[in-house]
Design a protein around this motif. Sequence first.
Motif, PDB file in Angstrom:
ATOM      1  N   PRO A   1      -5.258   4.790 -13.524  1.00  0.00           N
ATOM      2  CA  PRO A   1      -3.930   5.104 -13.025  1.00  0.00           C
ATOM      3  C   PRO A   1      -3.653   4.370 -11.720  1.00  0.00           C
ATOM      4  O   PRO A   1      -4.539   4.204 -10.894  1.00  0.00           O
ATOM      5  N   ALA A   2      -2.436   3.927 -11.531  1.00  0.00           N
ATOM      6  CA  ALA A   2      -2.032   3.280 -10.281  1.00  0.00           C
ATOM      7  C   ALA A   2      -1.227   4.282  -9.467  1.00  0.00           C
ATOM      8  O   ALA A   2      -0.245   4.826  -9.940  1.00  0.00           O
ATOM      9  N   SER A   3      -1.658   4.554  -8.240  1.00  0.00           N
ATOM     10  CA  SER A   3      -0.944   5.515  -7.410  1.00  0.00           C
ATOM     11  C   SER A   3       0.223   4.839  -6.715  1.00  0.00           C
ATOM     12  O   SER A   3       0.198   3.650  -6.409  1.00  0.00           O
ATOM     13  N   LEU A   4       1.277   5.614  -6.459  1.00  0.00           N
ATOM     14  CA  LEU A   4       2.459   5.105  -5.786  1.00  0.00           C
ATOM     15  C   LEU A   4       2.753   5.985  -4.582  1.00  0.00           C
ATOM     16  O   LEU A   4       2.667   7.207  -4.661  1.00  0.00           O
ATOM     17  N   THR A   5       3.098   5.384  -3.465  1.00  0.00           N
ATOM     18  CA  THR A   5       3.456   6.153  -2.280  1.00  0.00           C
ATOM     19  C   THR A   5       4.896   5.859  -1.911  1.00  0.00           C
ATOM     20  O   THR A   5       5.547   4.974  -2.454  1.00  0.00           O
ATOM     21  N   ASP A   6       5.396   6.634  -0.930  1.00  0.00           N
ATOM     22  CA  ASP A   6       6.754   6.444  -0.425  1.00  0.00           C
ATOM     23  C   ASP A   6       7.797   6.594  -1.526  1.00  0.00           C
ATOM     24  O   ASP A   6       8.849   5.964  -1.477  1.00  0.00           O
ATOM     25  N   MET A   7       7.517   7.398  -2.538  1.00  0.00           N
ATOM     26  CA  MET A   7       8.467   7.556  -3.632  1.00  0.00           C
ATOM     27  C   MET A   7       9.068   8.954  -3.572  1.00  0.00           C
ATOM     28  O   MET A   7       8.354   9.938  -3.370  1.00  0.00           O
ATOM     29  N   MET A 273      -9.271  -4.293  -9.821  1.00  0.00           N
ATOM     30  CA  MET A 273      -9.679  -5.097  -8.668  1.00  0.00           C
ATOM     31  C   MET A 273      -8.633  -5.123  -7.559  1.00  0.00           C
ATOM     32  O   MET A 273      -8.919  -5.551  -6.445  1.00  0.00           O
ATOM     33  N   THR A 274      -7.412  -4.694  -7.856  1.00  0.00           N
ATOM     34  CA  THR A 274      -6.339  -4.730  -6.865  1.00  0.00           C
ATOM     35  C   THR A 274      -6.367  -3.452  -6.036  1.00  0.00           C
ATOM     36  O   THR A 274      -6.226  -2.355  -6.578  1.00  0.00           O
ATOM     37  N   PRO A 275      -6.517  -3.551  -4.715  1.00  0.00           N
ATOM     38  CA  PRO A 275      -6.536  -2.341  -3.873  1.00  0.00           C
ATOM     39  C   PRO A 275      -5.208  -1.593  -3.941  1.00  0.00           C
ATOM     40  O   PRO A 275      -4.141  -2.199  -4.081  1.00  0.00           O
ATOM     41  N   ASP A 276      -5.291  -0.259  -3.839  1.00  0.00           N
ATOM     42  CA  ASP A 276      -4.067   0.543  -3.834  1.00  0.00           C
ATOM     43  C   ASP A 276      -3.127   0.111  -2.723  1.00  0.00           C
ATOM     44  O   ASP A 276      -1.907   0.157  -2.871  1.00  0.00           O
ATOM     45  N   ALA A 277      -3.699  -0.320  -1.587  1.00  0.00           N
ATOM     46  CA  ALA A 277      -2.860  -0.719  -0.449  1.00  0.00           C
ATOM     47  C   ALA A 277      -1.957  -1.891  -0.821  1.00  0.00           C
ATOM     48  O   ALA A 277      -0.817  -1.983  -0.353  1.00  0.00           O
ATOM     49  N   LEU A 279      -0.796  -2.610  -3.953  1.00  0.00           N
ATOM     50  CA  LEU A 279       0.250  -2.103  -4.839  1.00  0.00           C
ATOM     51  C   LEU A 279       1.300  -1.322  -4.058  1.00  0.00           C
ATOM     52  O   LEU A 279       2.503  -1.462  -4.300  1.00  0.00           O
ATOM     53  N   ASN A 280       0.838  -0.504  -3.115  1.00  0.00           N
ATOM     54  CA  ASN A 280       1.784   0.282  -2.326  1.00  0.00           C
ATOM     55  C   ASN A 280       2.651  -0.606  -1.442  1.00  0.00           C
ATOM     56  O   ASN A 280       3.837  -0.338  -1.248  1.00  0.00           O
ATOM     57  N   ALA A 281       2.068  -1.672  -0.902  1.00  0.00           N
ATOM     58  CA  ALA A 281       2.847  -2.601  -0.076  1.00  0.00           C
ATOM     59  C   ALA A 281       3.935  -3.278  -0.904  1.00  0.00           C
ATOM     60  O   ALA A 281       5.059  -3.490  -0.433  1.00  0.00           O
ATOM     61  N   GLN A 282       3.606  -3.622  -2.150  1.00  0.00           N
ATOM     62  CA  GLN A 282       4.611  -4.227  -3.024  1.00  0.00           C
ATOM     63  C   GLN A 282       5.755  -3.259  -3.296  1.00  0.00           C
ATOM     64  O   GLN A 282       6.930  -3.647  -3.289  1.00  0.00           O
ATOM     65  N   MET A 283       5.432  -1.989  -3.519  1.00  0.00           N
ATOM     66  CA  MET A 283       6.465  -0.994  -3.751  1.00  0.00           C
ATOM     67  C   MET A 283       7.322  -0.792  -2.509  1.00  0.00           C
ATOM     68  O   MET A 283       8.547  -0.646  -2.600  1.00  0.00           O
TER      69      MET A 283
END
Length: 294
Positions: A1-7, A273-277, A279-283
């Motif tokens: 699962p990929a976590s999402l922040t600021d949503m 391999m992609t850090p959550d940080a 993915l969150n920065a992209q969002m």
Amino acid sequence: PASLTDMRVVRRTDLHAALLAAAADVVDIRTGSGVDDTMSDRGLIRLADGTEIGDCDLIVGADGLRSRVRAAVVEDPGARRCGYSAWRAITTTPVSVDAAGETTGRGARFGIAPLPDGHVYWFASVSDDGDDAAGGLDAVRQRFSGWHRPIGQLLDATDPATVGYLPIEELAKPLPTFVRAGRGCASVLVGDAAHAMTPNLGQGANQAMEDAATLTALLRRHGRADLDEALRTYDRLRRPRTQRIARQASMIGRVGQLRAGPAVWARDLALRMTPDAVLNAQMRRVQRWQPPEV
């Protein structure tokens, strides 16, 4: 699962109620009146019931993917199917969920987003060739049985009558402009009429609201006397951003719905391999926006 922040997730019905309440004493709201034709050169709109509304300075086309106003602005590219469909629903009882996220499988994805009241919005998407039957909640159970918690709990907490099913579509190609200025009545497109996108970034309604806020600010700044300049600025500000987000959303959908074994393996490895940080920065980059000053 990929976590999402600021949503932040709200029910669409709650959003509609808030917008309607704000507009109730400002504009005349007429429901159940589809647009049949627009005659920009005459400043005239004809509704499906035969009613004609004239003497318009500006026609705002906010009429969705299959917009009738779009043809008054540009050659209409129409819609295209993206090769997958989705079920969507909100649980009818609260379910404890720590955070929003999405899980990818082979030609299938399941996403969740908790609401402030404890209920949970979820979607389930599957790659198809255009001939899948909707199937309802039973089809979701069949396709996603054995997936991790809390997917089973979410399905158990959902009323089958509330589950919606739609093929995912987008504009067949980006529009060269969102506005038609100059002679006669001007026209401008907002929301899906301008940039219908796949839901993979959760930005369809958000970008429509950004469009509306930008257009409102520019019309207040320039007024009727300089309407053409307001529309040109709107197009310059909104078209690059919305079309970039639409491309990103489309790409995420294609990658998320991969079915071939080696491609799925490579995708899953890249996600691990992609850090959550990252993915969150992209969002956050997608979500970072300010309206123009009035």
